[in-house]
Write an enzyme that holds these catalytic residues in place. Structure first.
Site, mmCIF file in Angstrom:
data_model
loop_
_atom_site.group_PDB
_atom_site.id
_atom_site.type_symbol
_atom_site.label_atom_id
_atom_site.label_comp_id
_atom_site.label_asym_id
_atom_site.label_seq_id
_atom_site.Cartn_x
_atom_site.Cartn_y
_atom_site.Cartn_z
ATOM 1 N N CYS A 31 0.830 -1.215 0.000
ATOM 2 C CA CYS A 31 0.000 0.000 0.000
ATOM 3 C C CYS A 31 0.860 1.259 0.000
ATOM 4 C CB CYS A 31 -0.936 -0.001 1.198
ATOM 5 S SG CYS A 31 -2.051 -1.410 1.232
HETATM 6 C C1 BEZ Z 1 0.489 -4.675 1.775
HETATM 7 O O1 BEZ Z 1 0.091 -3.542 1.476
HETATM 8 O O2 BEZ Z 1 1.673 -4.971 1.728
HETATM 9 C C2 BEZ Z 1 -0.499 -5.740 2.155
HETATM 10 C C3 BEZ Z 1 -1.626 -5.406 2.894
HETATM 11 C C4 BEZ Z 1 -2.514 -6.405 3.260
HETATM 12 C C5 BEZ Z 1 -2.287 -7.718 2.856
HETATM 13 C C6 BEZ Z 1 -1.182 -8.029 2.092
HETATM 14 C C7 BEZ Z 1 -0.279 -7.034 1.723
#
Ligand code: BEZ
Length: 208
Positions: free
Chosen positions: A45
């Site tokens: 994210c």
């Molecule tokens: C991420 O943004 O890295 C992420 C968030 C939730 C689940 C898997 C990855």
């Protein structure tokens, strides 16, 4: 999903990192890229929001405003925002919606039970200035989005709104376009340069 391409985007009022907004007042006469991410302080994210911030001049050149959402509270969005700039090199320059009661996430069907928990998956909606949904994409939590593709789709949508054309696979601005099925080849030759008929239903032309 309760709505389809061409439907009016559902309205909402919400707190964001830029203060409270009401959709579509915030939208005005712009295009919008409205997308969800699973959670603040997560790696994929962080890269996605930084990439969006870095593309702001490309979005602005297309009269487009990005806006993100997660179910985290506004305090977390504010606490996370500096990390986005620090890690990606571009400070946050667009709003993130706080949706702690999940009302907007449910309205836009951004929570997919098969994807682990009750946070939002990576949904993307491109919404036009008439507030109609023109593109829907859904990515799993583990896969970061290709924001060049989102910019490309905006280019294609705006091009196909301007002229009676469609865009072929992997089209990029400047590439040849496909004449609309609703237009005769004769009319196409009057309107476009270098019309070429490969099949009665597949006529290429130079980009108008
Ligand atoms: C991420 O943004 O890295 C992420 C968030 C939730 C689940 C898997 C990855």
């Amino acid at each position: 999903m309760g709505f389809h391409l061409g439907d009016t985007a559902p309205d909402f009022t919400a707190m964001t990192t830029d203060g409270e907004i009401t959709f579509p007042d915030w939208q005005g006469d712009s295009w919008v890229v409205f997308y969800s991410h699973p959670a603040d302080f997560t790696p994929v994210c962080t890269t996605e929001l930084g990439r969006t911030a870095a593309l702001m001049s490309e979005f602005s050149a297309r009269n487009t405003k990005p806006i993100a959402l997660s179910i985290d509270p506004i305090e977390d969005h504010h606490a996370w925002a500096p990390d986005i700039g620090e890690v990606t090199g571009t400070a946050l320059n667009f709003p993130i919606v706080a949706d702690p009661d999940r009302a907007i996430a449910q309205l836009y069907d951004m929570i997919h039970p098969g994807e682990g928990d009750t946070s939002t998956v990576r949904s993307v909606f491109v919404i036009d200035p008439e507030h109609k949904i023109r593109l829907m994409l859904t990515y799993p939590k583990s896969v970061g989005r290709n924001f060049d593709e989102i910019v490309r789709v905006i280019d294609a949508l705006q091009a196909t709104d301007r002229d009676p054309i469609a865009t072929p696979a992997d089209w990029r601005p400047g590439d040849r376009v496909i004449v609309s099925l609703a237009m005769s080849t004769e009319d196409a030759k009057e309107r476009f340069d270098n019309v070429e008929e490969f099949k009665p239903y597949l006529r290429y032309a130079d980009a108008p």
